[in-house]
Every structure is written in C-alpha cells, then in structure tokens.
Design a protein around this motif. Structure first.
Motif, PDB file in Angstrom:
ATOM      1  N   GLY A  30      -4.013  11.320 -10.053  1.00 29.15           N
ATOM      2  CA  GLY A  30      -3.926  10.091 -10.913  1.00 29.15           C
ATOM      3  C   GLY A  30      -3.243   9.022 -10.184  1.00 29.15           C
ATOM      4  O   GLY A  30      -3.559   7.771 -10.283  1.00 29.15           O
ATOM      5  N   ARG A  31      -2.030   9.352  -9.730  1.00 24.65           N
ATOM      6  CA  ARG A  31      -1.249   8.477  -8.659  1.00 24.65           C
ATOM      7  C   ARG A  31      -2.019   7.784  -7.591  1.00 24.65           C
ATOM      8  O   ARG A  31      -1.896   6.574  -6.909  1.00 24.65           O
ATOM      9  CB  ARG A  31       0.178   9.044  -8.543  1.00 24.65           C
ATOM     10  CG  ARG A  31       1.119   9.206  -9.591  1.00 24.65           C
ATOM     11  CD  ARG A  31       2.416   9.604  -9.029  1.00 24.65           C
ATOM     12  NE  ARG A  31       2.538  10.803  -8.233  1.00 24.65           N
ATOM     13  CZ  ARG A  31       2.731  12.072  -8.853  1.00 24.65           C
ATOM     14  NH1 ARG A  31       2.501  12.099 -10.219  1.00 24.65           N
ATOM     15  NH2 ARG A  31       2.615  13.190  -8.358  1.00 24.65           N
ATOM     16  N   ALA A  33      -5.218   7.783  -7.362  1.00 25.68           N
ATOM     17  CA  ALA A  33      -6.258   6.956  -7.705  1.00 25.68           C
ATOM     18  C   ALA A  33      -5.759   5.613  -8.037  1.00 25.68           C
ATOM     19  O   ALA A  33      -6.310   4.579  -7.557  1.00 25.68           O
ATOM     20  CB  ALA A  33      -7.126   7.296  -9.063  1.00 25.68           C
ATOM     21  N   ASP A  34      -4.265   5.166  -8.544  1.00 23.45           N
ATOM     22  CA  ASP A  34      -3.744   4.176  -8.724  1.00 23.45           C
ATOM     23  C   ASP A  34      -3.755   3.421  -7.367  1.00 23.45           C
ATOM     24  O   ASP A  34      -3.779   2.131  -7.230  1.00 23.45           O
ATOM     25  CB  ASP A  34      -2.488   4.416  -9.324  1.00 23.45           C
ATOM     26  CG  ASP A  34      -2.743   4.662 -10.919  1.00 23.45           C
ATOM     27  OD1 ASP A  34      -3.879   4.284 -11.459  1.00 23.45           O
ATOM     28  OD2 ASP A  34      -1.877   5.095 -11.496  1.00 23.45           O
ATOM     29  N   GLU A  35      -3.068   4.142  -6.544  1.00 21.71           N
ATOM     30  CA  GLU A  35      -2.532   3.747  -5.148  1.00 21.71           C
ATOM     31  C   GLU A  35      -3.916   3.062  -4.301  1.00 21.71           C
ATOM     32  O   GLU A  35      -3.869   2.402  -3.575  1.00 21.71           O
ATOM     33  CB  GLU A  35      -2.042   4.725  -4.337  1.00 21.71           C
ATOM     34  CG  GLU A  35      -0.758   5.147  -4.581  1.00 21.71           C
ATOM     35  CD  GLU A  35      -0.066   6.356  -3.874  1.00 21.71           C
ATOM     36  OE1 GLU A  35      -0.853   6.504  -2.763  1.00 21.71           O
ATOM     37  OE2 GLU A  35       0.881   6.794  -4.375  1.00 21.71           O
ATOM     38  N   ALA A  36      -5.021   3.824  -4.637  1.00 20.31           N
ATOM     39  CA  ALA A  36      -6.472   3.673  -3.836  1.00 20.31           C
ATOM     40  C   ALA A  36      -6.981   2.230  -4.646  1.00 20.31           C
ATOM     41  O   ALA A  36      -8.148   1.587  -4.419  1.00 20.31           O
ATOM     42  CB  ALA A  36      -7.287   4.452  -4.096  1.00 20.31           C
ATOM     43  N   GLU A  42     -13.532   7.200 -11.714  1.00 20.12           N
ATOM     44  CA  GLU A  42     -13.960   6.400 -10.620  1.00 20.12           C
ATOM     45  C   GLU A  42     -14.012   7.424  -9.469  1.00 20.12           C
ATOM     46  O   GLU A  42     -14.718   7.612  -8.754  1.00 20.12           O
ATOM     47  CB  GLU A  42     -13.691   4.966 -10.390  1.00 20.12           C
ATOM     48  CG  GLU A  42     -14.183   4.008 -11.465  1.00 20.12           C
ATOM     49  CD  GLU A  42     -13.410   2.781 -11.171  1.00 20.12           C
ATOM     50  OE1 GLU A  42     -14.351   1.745 -11.498  1.00 20.12           O
ATOM     51  OE2 GLU A  42     -12.417   2.606 -10.506  1.00 20.12           O
ATOM     52  N   MET A  43     -12.718   7.853  -9.049  1.00 17.78           N
ATOM     53  CA  MET A  43     -12.354   8.752  -8.194  1.00 17.78           C
ATOM     54  C   MET A  43     -12.882  10.001  -8.182  1.00 17.78           C
ATOM     55  O   MET A  43     -13.599  10.520  -7.305  1.00 17.78           O
ATOM     56  CB  MET A  43     -10.695   8.742  -7.870  1.00 17.78           C
ATOM     57  CG  MET A  43     -10.278   9.592  -6.491  1.00 17.78           C
ATOM     58  SD  MET A  43      -8.563   9.616  -6.183  1.00 17.78           S
ATOM     59  CE  MET A  43      -8.028  10.849  -7.190  1.00 17.78           C
ATOM     60  N   ALA A  44     -12.889  10.402  -9.400  1.00 13.43           N
ATOM     61  CA  ALA A  44     -13.472  11.984  -9.581  1.00 13.43           C
ATOM     62  C   ALA A  44     -14.904  12.052  -9.599  1.00 13.43           C
ATOM     63  O   ALA A  44     -15.678  12.600  -8.713  1.00 13.43           O
ATOM     64  CB  ALA A  44     -13.052  12.278 -11.161  1.00 13.43           C
ATOM     65  N   ILE A  45     -15.729  10.939  -9.957  1.00 12.66           N
ATOM     66  CA  ILE A  45     -17.164  10.858  -9.844  1.00 12.66           C
ATOM     67  C   ILE A  45     -17.579  10.400  -8.486  1.00 12.66           C
ATOM     68  O   ILE A  45     -18.306  11.026  -7.954  1.00 12.66           O
ATOM     69  CB  ILE A  45     -17.655   9.776 -11.073  1.00 12.66           C
ATOM     70  CG1 ILE A  45     -17.305  10.534 -12.342  1.00 12.66           C
ATOM     71  CG2 ILE A  45     -19.189   9.684 -10.763  1.00 12.66           C
ATOM     72  CD1 ILE A  45     -17.859   9.317 -13.531  1.00 12.66           C
ATOM     73  N   ALA A  46     -16.890   9.619  -7.866  1.00  7.33           N
ATOM     74  CA  ALA A  46     -17.174   9.294  -6.576  1.00  7.33           C
ATOM     75  C   ALA A  46     -17.008  10.506  -5.537  1.00  7.33           C
ATOM     76  O   ALA A  46     -17.824  10.661  -4.536  1.00  7.33           O
ATOM     77  CB  ALA A  46     -16.193   8.157  -5.967  1.00  7.33           C
ATOM     78  N   PHE A  47     -16.085  11.158  -5.719  1.00  4.67           N
ATOM     79  CA  PHE A  47     -15.792  12.372  -5.105  1.00  4.67           C
ATOM     80  C   PHE A  47     -17.057  13.411  -5.195  1.00  4.67           C
ATOM     81  O   PHE A  47     -17.588  13.913  -4.299  1.00  4.67           O
ATOM     82  CB  PHE A  47     -14.406  13.373  -5.321  1.00  4.67           C
ATOM     83  CG  PHE A  47     -14.252  14.465  -4.617  1.00  4.67           C
ATOM     84  CD1 PHE A  47     -13.704  14.646  -3.574  1.00  4.67           C
ATOM     85  CD2 PHE A  47     -14.718  15.699  -5.243  1.00  4.67           C
ATOM     86  CE1 PHE A  47     -13.546  15.496  -2.802  1.00  4.67           C
ATOM     87  CE2 PHE A  47     -14.546  16.801  -4.520  1.00  4.67           C
ATOM     88  CZ  PHE A  47     -13.581  16.884  -3.151  1.00  4.67           C
ATOM     89  N   VAL A  48     -17.567  13.673  -6.344  1.00  2.00           N
ATOM     90  CA  VAL A  48     -18.518  14.525  -6.741  1.00  2.00           C
ATOM     91  C   VAL A  48     -19.900  13.933  -6.218  1.00  2.00           C
ATOM     92  O   VAL A  48     -20.669  14.752  -5.668  1.00  2.00           O
ATOM     93  CB  VAL A  48     -18.479  14.627  -8.418  1.00  2.00           C
ATOM     94  CG1 VAL A  48     -20.052  15.223  -8.690  1.00  2.00           C
ATOM     95  CG2 VAL A  48     -17.577  15.373  -8.652  1.00  2.00           C
ATOM     96  N   LEU A  49     -20.133  12.746  -6.251  1.00  2.00           N
ATOM     97  CA  LEU A  49     -21.422  12.084  -5.674  1.00  2.00           C
ATOM     98  C   LEU A  49     -21.518  12.244  -4.456  1.00  2.00           C
ATOM     99  O   LEU A  49     -22.649  12.224  -4.004  1.00  2.00           O
ATOM    100  CB  LEU A  49     -21.380  10.355  -6.474  1.00  2.00           C
ATOM    101  CG  LEU A  49     -21.732  10.085  -7.797  1.00  2.00           C
ATOM    102  CD1 LEU A  49     -21.478   8.907  -7.916  1.00  2.00           C
ATOM    103  CD2 LEU A  49     -22.970  10.737  -8.305  1.00  2.00           C
ATOM    104  N   ILE A  86      -6.707  14.159  -1.247  1.00  2.00           N
ATOM    105  CA  ILE A  86      -7.292  14.756  -2.414  1.00  2.00           C
ATOM    106  C   ILE A  86      -7.287  16.406  -1.828  1.00  2.00           C
ATOM    107  O   ILE A  86      -6.954  17.297  -2.641  1.00  2.00           O
ATOM    108  CB  ILE A  86      -8.785  14.491  -2.649  1.00  2.00           C
ATOM    109  CG1 ILE A  86      -8.858  13.226  -3.326  1.00  2.00           C
ATOM    110  CG2 ILE A  86      -9.361  15.544  -3.527  1.00  2.00           C
ATOM    111  CD1 ILE A  86     -10.269  12.581  -3.749  1.00  2.00           C
ATOM    112  N   ALA A  87      -7.471  16.812  -0.672  1.00  2.60           N
ATOM    113  CA  ALA A  87      -7.622  18.076  -0.081  1.00  2.60           C
ATOM    114  C   ALA A  87      -6.063  18.524  -0.114  1.00  2.60           C
ATOM    115  O   ALA A  87      -5.731  19.702  -0.279  1.00  2.60           O
ATOM    116  CB  ALA A  87      -8.283  18.248   1.171  1.00  2.60           C
ATOM    117  N   GLN A  88      -5.107  17.653  -0.052  1.00  2.00           N
ATOM    118  CA  GLN A  88      -3.756  18.087   0.223  1.00  2.00           C
ATOM    119  C   GLN A  88      -3.356  18.524  -1.317  1.00  2.00           C
ATOM    120  O   GLN A  88      -2.555  19.347  -1.268  1.00  2.00           O
ATOM    121  CB  GLN A  88      -2.846  17.163   0.852  1.00  2.00           C
ATOM    122  CG  GLN A  88      -3.134  16.715   2.127  1.00  2.00           C
ATOM    123  CD  GLN A  88      -2.171  15.500   2.844  1.00  2.00           C
ATOM    124  OE1 GLN A  88      -1.755  14.992   2.072  1.00  2.00           O
ATOM    125  NE2 GLN A  88      -2.252  15.117   4.070  1.00  2.00           N
TER     126      GLN A  88
END
Length: 115
Positions: A30-31, A33-36, A42-49, A86-88
């Motif tokens: 969550g932090r 995503a806020d920084e981005a 949005e971050m979760a779905i963009a990652f999956v897509l 995300i990987a970290q």
C-alpha cells in the motif's frame, strides 16, 4: 476440532506470525502504491495484467465505482523500480503463509521432478 477446521482457522488467525507477515506485506505494498501515485488496486491489477505467468485477470466489482477503479489499471505501467520493490516485499514464488498453498500435486514434489 478436526484438522481441516484447524487448518482453515489458522489461515485467518492474526495472532500467527505467518498471517502477520501477510498484513505487513499488504501495508508495505500500500505504501509503495502511494509512492508510485496509484491505488493499491491499480498496482495489483496492473501487476497481474503484465505478468507473463498469468493468462487472465478476473475482477469482481460490486459497483460501477469499483469497476471504474479496476478498469483504470489497464492504463497503468509499472516501472522496473516498482516491480523490483514488489519482489522485495514478496519474493516471487513465495507464499507468506504456507497454509494458503492448499493441496499440492505429488507430481510437483522435487522427488517426482527427477528424470
């Protein structure tokens, strides 16, 4: 209590360190995503897509507002820096709580993968 019931209860017991790791990861994501400058959804779905191992993203909006927030993810491009972070937070291929893995086919066990 049966083993199956205990297993299910353990998946949601926040006193267990395995489940606390999931909450900590969700907070960190969550932090990030806020920084981005995007929402967590949005971050979760963009990652999956954009993940090469995923063939489709299934969304489940309950309202038009949910749908709009989820469809916005189609236009989100995650930078290499965000993907690295995300990987970290959650290393690829790692389940933070092994109880969430469910059944694993014996054919996928290391001994069965030998030639």
């Amino acid at each position: 209590m049966s083993m199956a019931r205990q297993w299910l209860a353990d998946r949601f017991d926040m006193a267990l360190p395995e489940n606390q790791r999931k909450l900590d990861a969700a907070d960190a994501l969550g932090r990030l995503a806020d920084e981005a400058g995007i929402s967590l959804i949005e971050m979760a779905i963009a990652f999956v897509l954009r993940h090469p191992g995923v063939t489709s993203a299934i969304i489940g909006p309950r309202t038009m507002e949910h749908l709009d927030s989820q469809l916005a993810a189609a236009d989100v491009e995650l930078t290499a820096d965000v993907l690295d972070r995300i990987a970290q937070i959650v290393a690829p291929g790692v389940t933070l709580n092994p109880a969430d893995n469910g059944w694993v086919s014996p054919s996928l066990q290391p001994a069965a993968r030998r030639r």
